[in-house]
Design an enzyme around this catalytic site. Structure first.
Site, PDB file in Angstrom:
ATOM      1  N   HIS A  87      -6.223   1.927   5.178  1.00  0.00           N
ATOM      2  CA  HIS A  87      -6.806   0.590   5.362  1.00  0.00           C
ATOM      3  C   HIS A  87      -6.081  -0.193   6.443  1.00  0.00           C
ATOM      4  O   HIS A  87      -4.953   0.120   6.810  1.00  0.00           O
ATOM      5  CB  HIS A  87      -6.756  -0.219   4.055  1.00  0.00           C
ATOM      6  CG  HIS A  87      -5.373  -0.511   3.565  1.00  0.00           C
ATOM      7  ND1 HIS A  87      -4.573   0.431   2.966  1.00  0.00           N
ATOM      8  CD2 HIS A  87      -4.622  -1.640   3.610  1.00  0.00           C
ATOM      9  CE1 HIS A  87      -3.411  -0.100   2.644  1.00  0.00           C
ATOM     10  NE2 HIS A  87      -3.411  -1.370   3.039  1.00  0.00           N
ATOM     11  N   ASP A  89      -5.148  -4.318   6.690  1.00  0.00           N
ATOM     12  CA  ASP A  89      -5.038  -5.318   5.623  1.00  0.00           C
ATOM     13  C   ASP A  89      -6.172  -6.347   5.622  1.00  0.00           C
ATOM     14  O   ASP A  89      -6.472  -6.963   6.655  1.00  0.00           O
ATOM     15  CB  ASP A  89      -3.683  -6.030   5.729  1.00  0.00           C
ATOM     16  CG  ASP A  89      -2.541  -5.066   5.424  1.00  0.00           C
ATOM     17  OD1 ASP A  89      -2.752  -4.134   4.635  1.00  0.00           O
ATOM     18  OD2 ASP A  89      -1.444  -5.244   5.986  1.00  0.00           O
ATOM     19  N   HIS A 242      -3.000   2.020   7.773  1.00  0.00           N
ATOM     20  CA  HIS A 242      -1.899   2.639   7.041  1.00  0.00           C
ATOM     21  C   HIS A 242      -2.344   3.019   5.628  1.00  0.00           C
ATOM     22  O   HIS A 242      -3.371   2.531   5.134  1.00  0.00           O
ATOM     23  CB  HIS A 242      -0.682   1.709   6.980  1.00  0.00           C
ATOM     24  CG  HIS A 242      -0.982   0.379   6.357  1.00  0.00           C
ATOM     25  ND1 HIS A 242      -1.576  -0.649   7.038  1.00  0.00           N
ATOM     26  CD2 HIS A 242      -0.793  -0.081   5.095  1.00  0.00           C
ATOM     27  CE1 HIS A 242      -1.728  -1.690   6.244  1.00  0.00           C
ATOM     28  NE2 HIS A 242      -1.267  -1.361   5.044  1.00  0.00           N
ATOM     29  N   ARG A 256       6.050  -7.900   0.438  1.00  0.00           N
ATOM     30  CA  ARG A 256       5.345  -7.962   1.725  1.00  0.00           C
ATOM     31  C   ARG A 256       4.955  -9.389   2.062  1.00  0.00           C
ATOM     32  O   ARG A 256       4.668 -10.203   1.171  1.00  0.00           O
ATOM     33  CB  ARG A 256       4.115  -7.051   1.716  1.00  0.00           C
ATOM     34  CG  ARG A 256       2.928  -7.648   1.012  1.00  0.00           C
ATOM     35  CD  ARG A 256       1.860  -6.670   0.715  1.00  0.00           C
ATOM     36  NE  ARG A 256       0.986  -6.300   1.825  1.00  0.00           N
ATOM     37  CZ  ARG A 256       0.176  -7.113   2.453  1.00  0.00           C
ATOM     38  NH1 ARG A 256       0.132  -8.387   2.159  1.00  0.00           N
ATOM     39  NH2 ARG A 256      -0.627  -6.659   3.394  1.00  0.00           N
TER      40      ARG A 256
HETATM   41  O1  LIG Z   1       3.660  -0.125   0.270  1.00  0.00           O
HETATM   42  C1  LIG Z   1       3.507   0.182   1.448  1.00  0.00           C
HETATM   43  O2  LIG Z   1       4.216   0.995   2.037  1.00  0.00           O
HETATM   44  C2  LIG Z   1       2.374  -0.415   2.225  1.00  0.00           C
HETATM   45  C3  LIG Z   1       1.643  -1.401   1.421  1.00  0.00           C
HETATM   46  C4  LIG Z   1       0.294  -1.714   1.955  1.00  0.00           C
HETATM   47  O3  LIG Z   1      -0.520  -0.871   2.142  1.00  0.00           O
HETATM   48  C5  LIG Z   1      -0.026  -3.080   2.262  1.00  0.00           C
HETATM   49  O4  LIG Z   1       0.841  -3.948   2.138  1.00  0.00           O
HETATM   50  O5  LIG Z   1      -1.166  -3.332   2.669  1.00  0.00           O
END
Ligand SMILES: O=C(O)CCC(=O)C(=O)O
Length: 265
Positions: A87, A89, A242, A256
């Site tokens: 995806h 974000d 990612h 995050r």
């Molecule tokens: O946990 C991760 O490494 C990435 C998390 C993720 O996909 C996001 O924050 O959108």
């Protein structure tokens, strides 16, 4: 600022201990994914680093630290929050975040790597005929798509799915989208949120999306990050996708912070 490339195509590790925010932002635009070793970063520091790139958001659905730290989302595998499908974000938003800064707090002994794909390099490698086909096309991105998948695989009840559909959190974006800062065209569809290409018959839309999603994630466009606790990755959402490899046992806990996109992002 001292950098070390992570792959020949994209990604760089920042080796300088206290990078200048303007240089960091410029490096992000150039390299698309930045790795910083930040074992002592506090939630305040994490938010401040996000603010040095732009305005930080409260995520649409991830839980957060709360009480003044609403912009720090918590992805805890123990709550089922492992983003294990490719995806970009929050593409269901009209102005999705331009970048995300994610830091590892707890990692399993092995596994739980994050894969990144360079969507500009993937666009460049398309045939001229495919580039002409995609020119001007828009696709729908819908939060209800992930709710449907969660329901299908037993993670939520029908009520939660109905709520997600009723919320109508969806929008359209160009399939081949121009990065507002580099001018590079990037493939901007992903399997988590993209539902169909607007105005294209369902079977043709499915076929084209399947092709693009397979193409973007070919090995030559990817970087795989093996996390150490304290690693901070910053990625440019306008030029990458990612996913987390859900191959681990044990806990995986991440914080995050996302930086809001502008209208043209
Ligand atoms: O946990 C991760 O490494 C990435 C998390 C993720 O996909 C996001 O924050 O959108």
């Amino acid at each position: 600022m001292e950098l070390r490339r992570l792959t020949p195509g994209f990604g760089a590790e920042v080796l300088s201990p206290d990078p200048d925010p303007a240089e960091l932002r410029a490096a992000l635009i150039e390299h698309k994914v930045l790795l910083l070793r930040a074992p002592d970063l506090t939630p305040e520091g994490h938010m401040a680093l996000g603010r040095s790139i732009g305005e930080i958001e409260v995520h649409a659905f991830f839980p957060n630290l709360g009480a003044g730290y609403e912009q720090v989302s918590v992805l805890d595998s123990e709550n089922g929050d492992t983003a294990s499908m490719w995806h970009t974000d929050e593409t269901f938003l009209p102005h999705p975040p331009l970048g995300t800064l994610t830091r590892a707090l707890v990692m399993p002994a092995v596994g739980g790597d994050t894969l990144f794909a360079d969507t500009a390099a993937a666009y460049e490698a398309l045939s001229p005929a495919m580039k002409r086909y995609l020119d001007g096309l828009e696709a729908w991105h819908d939060l209800a798509k992930i709710a449907q998948l969660r329901h299908r695989f037993g993670g939520s009840d029908a009520g939660a799915l109905a709520d997600a559909i009723r919320a109508e959190r969806r929008t359209r974006h160009r399939v081949a989208r121009v990065h507002p800062e580099t001018g590079a065209t990037c493939i901007y569809v992903n399997p988590t949120y993209t539902t169909w290409i607007d105005g294209i018959a369902p079977d043709e839309s499915d076929l084209i999306l399947r092709h693009l999603l397979g193409h973007v994630t070919k090995e030559q466009f990817t970087y795989r990050h093996r996390w150490q606790v304290g690693d901070l990755l910053i990625w440019d959402n306008r030029a990458t996708q990612h996913m987390v490899l859900n191959d681990f046992t044990g806990r995986r806990l991440m914080h995050r912070v996302s930086v809001l996109g502008r209208v043209q992002d």
